[in-house]
Design a protein around this motif. Structure first.
Motif, PDB file in Angstrom:
ATOM      1  N   UNK A 289       0.976  -1.348   0.069  1.00 53.72           N
ATOM      2  CA  UNK A 289       0.125   0.051   0.106  1.00 53.72           C
ATOM      3  C   UNK A 289       0.827   1.421  -0.180  1.00 53.72           C
ATOM      4  N   UNK A 290       1.547   1.546  -1.299  1.00 56.26           N
ATOM      5  CA  UNK A 290       2.236   2.810  -1.273  1.00 56.26           C
ATOM      6  C   UNK A 290       1.858   3.657  -2.548  1.00 56.26           C
ATOM      7  N   UNK A 291       2.231   4.827  -2.493  1.00 56.34           N
ATOM      8  CA  UNK A 291       2.250   5.740  -3.738  1.00 56.34           C
ATOM      9  C   UNK A 291       3.304   5.719  -4.610  1.00 56.34           C
ATOM     10  N   UNK A 292       3.320   5.124  -5.810  1.00 54.50           N
ATOM     11  CA  UNK A 292       4.546   4.963  -6.780  1.00 54.50           C
ATOM     12  C   UNK A 292       4.479   6.218  -7.618  1.00 54.50           C
ATOM     13  N   UNK A 293       5.798   6.902  -7.641  1.00 52.57           N
ATOM     14  CA  UNK A 293       6.013   7.924  -8.411  1.00 52.57           C
ATOM     15  C   UNK A 293       7.042   7.652  -9.614  1.00 52.57           C
ATOM     16  N   UNK A 294       6.651   7.825 -10.751  1.00 50.62           N
ATOM     17  CA  UNK A 294       7.726   7.471 -11.914  1.00 50.62           C
ATOM     18  C   UNK A 294       7.954   8.427 -12.778  1.00 50.62           C
ATOM     19  N   UNK A 295       9.127   8.587 -12.960  1.00 54.27           N
ATOM     20  CA  UNK A 295       9.729   9.603 -13.790  1.00 54.27           C
ATOM     21  C   UNK A 295       9.812   9.308 -15.370  1.00 54.27           C
ATOM     22  N   UNK A 296       8.860   9.785 -16.184  1.00 52.14           N
ATOM     23  CA  UNK A 296       8.784   9.138 -17.564  1.00 52.14           C
ATOM     24  C   UNK A 296      10.001   9.779 -18.423  1.00 52.14           C
ATOM     25  N   UNK A 297      10.983  10.690 -17.733  1.00 55.68           N
ATOM     26  CA  UNK A 297      11.883  11.124 -18.594  1.00 55.68           C
ATOM     27  C   UNK A 297      13.358  10.173 -18.262  1.00 55.68           C
ATOM     28  N   UNK A 298      13.272   9.165 -17.464  1.00 52.88           N
ATOM     29  CA  UNK A 298      14.426   8.508 -16.924  1.00 52.88           C
ATOM     30  C   UNK A 298      14.647   7.430 -17.826  1.00 52.88           C
ATOM     31  N   UNK A 299      13.843   6.978 -18.769  1.00 51.66           N
ATOM     32  CA  UNK A 299      13.963   5.767 -19.484  1.00 51.66           C
ATOM     33  C   UNK A 299      13.892   6.078 -21.045  1.00 51.66           C
TER      34      UNK A 299
ATOM     35  N   UNK B 215      16.465   1.433  -8.150  1.00 54.44           N
ATOM     36  CA  UNK B 215      15.520   1.299  -9.625  1.00 54.44           C
ATOM     37  C   UNK B 215      15.850   2.877  -9.977  1.00 54.44           C
ATOM     38  N   UNK B 216      16.047   3.118 -11.100  1.00 55.23           N
ATOM     39  CA  UNK B 216      16.236   4.370 -11.894  1.00 55.23           C
ATOM     40  C   UNK B 216      14.732   4.887 -12.195  1.00 55.23           C
ATOM     41  N   UNK B 217      14.460   6.128 -11.678  1.00 53.40           N
ATOM     42  CA  UNK B 217      13.166   6.696 -12.177  1.00 53.40           C
ATOM     43  C   UNK B 217      12.016   6.258 -11.267  1.00 53.40           C
ATOM     44  N   UNK B 218      12.075   5.545 -10.221  1.00 54.40           N
ATOM     45  CA  UNK B 218      10.844   5.154  -9.406  1.00 54.40           C
ATOM     46  C   UNK B 218      11.334   5.516  -7.964  1.00 54.40           C
ATOM     47  N   UNK B 219      10.435   6.189  -7.285  1.00 51.94           N
ATOM     48  CA  UNK B 219      10.278   6.285  -5.943  1.00 51.94           C
ATOM     49  C   UNK B 219       8.965   6.045  -5.151  1.00 51.94           C
ATOM     50  N   UNK B 220       8.968   5.944  -3.924  1.00 48.37           N
ATOM     51  CA  UNK B 220       7.644   5.890  -3.398  1.00 48.37           C
ATOM     52  C   UNK B 220       7.242   6.389  -1.936  1.00 48.37           C
ATOM     53  N   UNK B 221       6.158   6.779  -1.831  1.00 49.96           N
ATOM     54  CA  UNK B 221       5.978   7.546  -0.726  1.00 49.96           C
ATOM     55  C   UNK B 221       4.798   6.463   0.157  1.00 49.96           C
ATOM     56  N   UNK B 222       4.419   6.814   1.250  1.00 52.01           N
ATOM     57  CA  UNK B 222       3.220   6.319   2.104  1.00 52.01           C
ATOM     58  C   UNK B 222       2.026   6.514   1.281  1.00 52.01           C
ATOM     59  N   UNK B 223       1.179   5.927   1.557  1.00 53.55           N
ATOM     60  CA  UNK B 223      -0.260   5.918   0.734  1.00 53.55           C
ATOM     61  C   UNK B 223      -1.095   6.638   1.918  1.00 53.55           C
ATOM     62  N   UNK B 224      -1.542   7.839   1.288  1.00 55.46           N
ATOM     63  CA  UNK B 224      -2.386   8.834   2.186  1.00 55.46           C
ATOM     64  C   UNK B 224      -3.754   9.144   1.451  1.00 55.46           C
ATOM     65  N   UNK B 225      -4.492   9.692   2.004  1.00 58.91           N
ATOM     66  CA  UNK B 225      -5.790  10.394   1.361  1.00 58.91           C
ATOM     67  C   UNK B 225      -7.017   9.465   1.890  1.00 58.91           C
ATOM     68  N   UNK B 226      -8.181   9.841   1.600  1.00 61.47           N
ATOM     69  CA  UNK B 226      -9.449   9.374   2.010  1.00 61.47           C
ATOM     70  C   UNK B 226      -9.522   7.803   1.699  1.00 61.47           C
ATOM     71  N   UNK B 227      -9.715   6.971   2.755  1.00 60.47           N
ATOM     72  CA  UNK B 227      -9.860   5.443   2.660  1.00 60.47           C
ATOM     73  C   UNK B 227      -8.724   4.952   2.576  1.00 60.47           C
TER      74      UNK B 227
END
Length: 956
Positions: free
Chosen positions: A14-24, A441-453
């Motif tokens: 249960x994470x938020x995945x942020x992907x950099x489209x310019x990295x690959x 892994x290049x271009x991928x970072x994650x954050x804790x999942x937050x928000x409603x529900x």
């Protein structure tokens, strides 16, 4: 091996995945592409989710300039042009399933039937909804009923709403000049009296449930995600519309641009759940113009869906097309592969986002979604504005390929900024990476999942809500039982045969029972609403050619009912004394309410819960700020004793005294458990014993007596039986035959005859009104012209050789030209365009060709679905106007350019009547355009260049 293609693993959980489209971008593959058409397209900025292109088995349909719609045949060079939205902006194009019924939106809404006849594409208008309905942007078809579709438009409050259109109920009038029906609106923003409408903030997207057509999901600009129950009460009509019942609401903190149901039955965190415990399948939503995708658990009675995972493109000002593609569900194989397809509207970047699936533990197996698995980038030369994606069986699939359910190729047609292309992403281009995700892994970072529900709620935060009195427990809503409708007829290849005047559906009988003590229960459903169980195999809007997910039936092991042996055992206890660790939200749900949801049966016992089962509360109530306060009620003081723990000896009497409603629930659960146990064990054994006893004790003696009686009176009994049967069925057979002839055979024969005579009449009229000018007629005209010229030469020679002074003849030529112009004008007034243009061309004069074009109405001649002139006439006019274009005079140049541009769109180079001559005419026209451009007139440069591009395209 796959890393060189840029396949990037993603983190789990249960994470938020942020992907950099310019990295690959440098490692991205290129899909296999084939050019279909070349033109400058514009993005569909007015409707992010609207499609400017769609495909069925035979045709590719896409929007071009000025509201025109091009139809191309996929297996030949035949094409056509739809002009019903000319001068407007097209915002949506959608086929009904893969049939020949097409819906287009461009100011007005047109329902077409597109098919091929005599090597031509025919587009018949079936229905038109006029542009007086304000700002229609999209059409969303019913999963299997072509007589129902949603229209997203604006209402009188300038808010985007969705209206369910039922074509068997709307009021129509005949079009004044064309043979199709036009919808007569009930009011300026209401299509028909009693129409079901979804009204809440600005609606951005809508999706049908993949499990039944009773539920739909919508997304809104204010961040709301709503589940609607289409059981509506006609008596609640307001200003001509019936507001649908909103069953559940989720509040996000940003606008939601898209939503759709997934084919996955549930999420992996609910691994042991059964379909009966949920209302819908899992679903996903998209925000930030489809660049942030959120996975959600299914909707359940009294429980708000929770976020499973979020994937986001880590860039500024994104804008993406969003689609999905998945393979066949093979129960004895690997879990099916599923991909979200994203394409950047501002660049050529494209991504295949894999969704990991697992099989549930219950039988029959159902796919569960575990989260995002990996992403594969692709790169194209031009940005994609719209597309249509399909999954097809993989080509060159080797047996040892580690596909893991990836046994399909993704084929799609894409409208790009400069052209329309047919593309293929093969299965081997989307194979998973060989290593799992790690922090490097290049271009991928994650954050804790937050928000409603998404955040878990601690137990002690709402401790005052653990116990509620009986009156508050009765505030929950009862859910009506499913009702039935006839299943759609899938035997006919044309699903639109029941359009406008279909045989009325059989009346339905609802098994729902509304609670007498619950005034807030949803009203009963109208007959036109589809039933639970009339489900399609996939979520609406997802293209697939694969069979549906197999149905599931509840077995005894997964019923989730209380065990009477455990409840009445001396060792059982009410309350929680021993349990495995669980998350705080599950604990809060268990303590919140003792009342089970009604109407859907008991939920399965979650893993790690006590023997008492889990009772879920009613749906969450929005607070004053519009947010969903999960399991929270204002101003309710907890009782002094908030927990109940009793011994095995006084558990039932003590609980009876303190809570009558819970006793009633316990009795009901015991009764259900006993009934289920009797059905599964006692009744089968008792039936077996009785059958064996009857066969041994009675059947043998009875059989011998029957045999003796039968042998004795066989003939007599046979004659009596025959006589009785004959007399009893003679009259019913006659009545049935007569009724069948009147209601089925004779109407069918009349309809077939009427259609046959209509087609014959249309063919004869077309033949009479539009005679074909073939090559033999052209040859005769040329020969006649040659003879006239030779005769004129001989007459001139004789006049010179004669010594007699003969006065010159009167100027017959001038009178002849004037007479020809008069005849041409008369033919144009009678709309006999073929005759008028033939007369003008017979003179072999560019002046006469320009004259007839100047006097004729170009929209009447070339503006319909098909031109009023035959292909040879069009080619001759093009040749004459090309010669006129090269002349130094510019007096009629505007008329010449306008006609040449329209004729270039209507001429079919593959037509057999002009195929031998078209190349030479186009080459001559090409040379004339270049000569005109060399004259250096700057005002003519732009239109001449546009005409030159069209001519070059026809020469290819």
């Amino acid at each position: 091996m796959n890393e060189k293609f840029g396949a990037v693993p993603l983190p789990a959980g249960k994470v938020r995945i942020l992907y950099d489209p310019t990295s690959v971008t440098g490692e991205a593959q290129q899909p296999q592409a084939q050019q279909v058409a070349v033109f400058d397209a514009k993005p569909n900025d007015d409707c992010v989710n609207g499609s400017l292109l769609d495909v069925n088995e035979h045709f590719v349909v896409y929007a071009v300039k000025n509201g025109l719609i091009r139809v191309l045949h996929r297996q030949s060079t035949v094409r056509s042009l739809l002009r019903a939205h000319e001068g407007r902006k097209v915002t949506d194009i959608s086929f009904f399933q893969s049939g020949d019924v097409l819906g287009t939106v461009g100011g007005n809404v047109i329902i077409w039937r597109v098919f091929e006849r005599a090597q031509e594409i025919v587009a018949e208008k079936l229905l038109e909804i006029p542009d007086t309905l304000p700002s229609v942007s999209r059409i969303i078809w019913h999963p299997f009923n072509p007589n129902q579709f949603w229209l997203i438009h604006r209402n009188k409050h300038n808010t985007n709403v969705a209206t369910l259109v039922e074509t068997t109920r709307i009021t129509t009038v005949a079009h004044p000049t064309e043979p199709h029906a036009v919808c007569s609106l009930h009011s300026s923003d209401v299509i028909m009296e009693g129409a079901v409408q979804l009204c809440s903030a600005n609606l951005t997207d809508l999706g049908w449930s993949g499990r039944d057509t009773r539920h739909v999901i919508t997304s809104h600009e204010d961040g709301c995600i709503k589940l609607w129950d289409l059981k509506t009460d006609v008596a609640a009509t307001q200003d001509g519309i019936v507001p649908a019942f909103c069953k559940e609401t989720i509040q996000e903190d940003e606008p939601v641009t898209s939503c759709m149901f997934l084919p996955h039955d549930n999420v992996s965190t609910n691994y042991g759940s059964l379909p009966e415990s949920t209302i819908t399948t899992s679903f996903c939503t998209a925000s930030r113009r489809n660049s942030r995708i959120t996975l959600w658990s299914p909707f359940e009675e009294g429980k708000v869906p929770s976020k499973l995972q979020v994937f986001e493109m880590d860039e500024q000002n994104p804008s993406y097309n969003l689609g999905c593609c998945f393979g066949q569900f093979v129960l004895d194989g690997d879990p099916p592969a599923f991909f979200f397809m994203l394409s950047d509207r501002t660049s050529g970047r494209m991504y295949a986002l894999s969704l990991k699936s697992i099989w549930g533990k219950n039988e029959p197996k159902r796919p569960f979604v575990e989260g995002f698995d990996y992403v594969v980038p692709f790169m194209t030369k031009y940005p994609t504005y719209s597309w249509s994606i399909r999954a097809t069986a993989a080509e060159n699939l080797e047996e040892d390929t580690p596909a893991g359910g990836l046994d399909f190729d993704m084929r799609f047609y894409a409208m790009q900024s400069k052209m329309v292309q047919r593309m293929v992403v093969s299965h081997y281009m989307c194979l998973p990476p060989t290593k799992s995700w790690d922090a490097g892994v290049l271009g991928v970072r994650m954050e804790p999942l937050s928000g409603p529900c998404g955040d878990l709620i601690p137990d002690n935060e709402y401790e005052e809500d653990y116990e509620l009195d009986d009156e508050e427990d009765d505030d929950g809503e009862d859910v009506d039982a499913p009702y039935s409708l006839p299943q759609p007829d899938t035997g006919n290849n044309n699903p639109f045969t029941n359009w406008l005047g279909a045989i009325a559906a059989k009346s339905t009988t609802s098994n729902a029972h509304k609670s007498d003590t619950d005034p807030n229960a949803p009203p009963p459903a109208p007959p036109s609403t589809p039933a639970i169980g009339a489900a399609t195999s996939v979520p609406p809007g997802l293209f697939t050619e694969l069979p549906p997910i197999p149905g599931m039936s509840t077995n005894g092991d997964g019923s989730g009912l209380l065990s009477p042996l455990e409840l009445l055992s001396s060792n059982s206890k009410l309350g929680v004394e021993e349990q495995s660790p669980e998350n705080p939200l599950d604990s809060t749900l268990r303590k919140k309410n003792n009342k089970s949801p009604k109407g859907r049966g008991a939920s399965p016992k979650p893993k790690g819960k006590d023997k008492k089962g889990t009772n879920f509360p009613p749906g969450p109530v929005p607070s004053a700020d519009g947010k969903i306060a999960i399991l929270k009620r204002e101003n309710v003081a907890p009782p002094e004793n908030s927990s109940i723990t009793v011994s095995s000896h006084d558990a039932l009497p003590g609980f009876h005294d303190s809570n009558d409603s819970f006793k009633k629930d316990i009795s009901t659960e015991i009764e259900r458990a006993v009934r289920s146990e009797m059905k599964q064990t006692i009744l089968p054994e008792l039936n077996k014993k009785i059958t064996t006893t009857v066969e041994q004790c009675m059947m043998k003696s009875m059989q011998s007596a029957i045999d003796r009686f039968t042998n004795k009176n066989a003939n007599t009994q046979t004659e009596r039986i025959i006589s009785a049967v004959t007399s009893s069925i003679e009259d019913p057979l006659k009545e049935a035959f007569t009724d069948s002839m009147k209601k089925m055979l004779i109407p069918a024969f009349e309809a077939a005859s009427r259609e046959m005579f209509s087609q014959v009449s249309s063919a004869v009229e077309a033949k009479i009104s539009s005679p074909k000018v073939d090559d033999s007629l052209n040859t005769k005209i040329d020969a006649l012209t040659t003879m006239v010229q030779a005769l004129s030469s001989e007459v001139a020679a004789l006049r010179k050789s004669s010594n007699v002074n003969v006065p010159p003849p009167p100027p017959v030529q001038v009178n002849e030209m004037q007479r020809m112009r008069t005849e041409i004008l008369g033919a144009l007034q009678m709309r006999q365009y073929e005759i008028a243009f033939t007369k003008a061309l017979s003179v072999s004069s560019t002046e006469m060709a320009v004259f007839v074009c100047r006097e004729a109405n170009i929209k009447d001649v070339l503006g319909g679905d098909s031109p009023a002139l035959t292909q040879p006439i069009l080619l001759c006019i093009m040749q004459q106007l090309g010669v006129a274009l090269a002349s130094p005079s510019d007096s009629d140049l505007e008329t010449v350019l306008a006609w040449l541009q329209e004729i270039a769109l209507c001429v079919d180079p593959s037509d057999q009547a002009i195929q031998r001559h078209v190349s030479s005419v186009l080459q001559q026209l090409h040379a004339n355009i270049n000569a005109k451009m060399q004259q250096g007139n700057p005002a003519l440069k732009r239109p001449l260049q546009m005409l030159l591009q069209v001519v070059r395209g026809m020469q290819r």
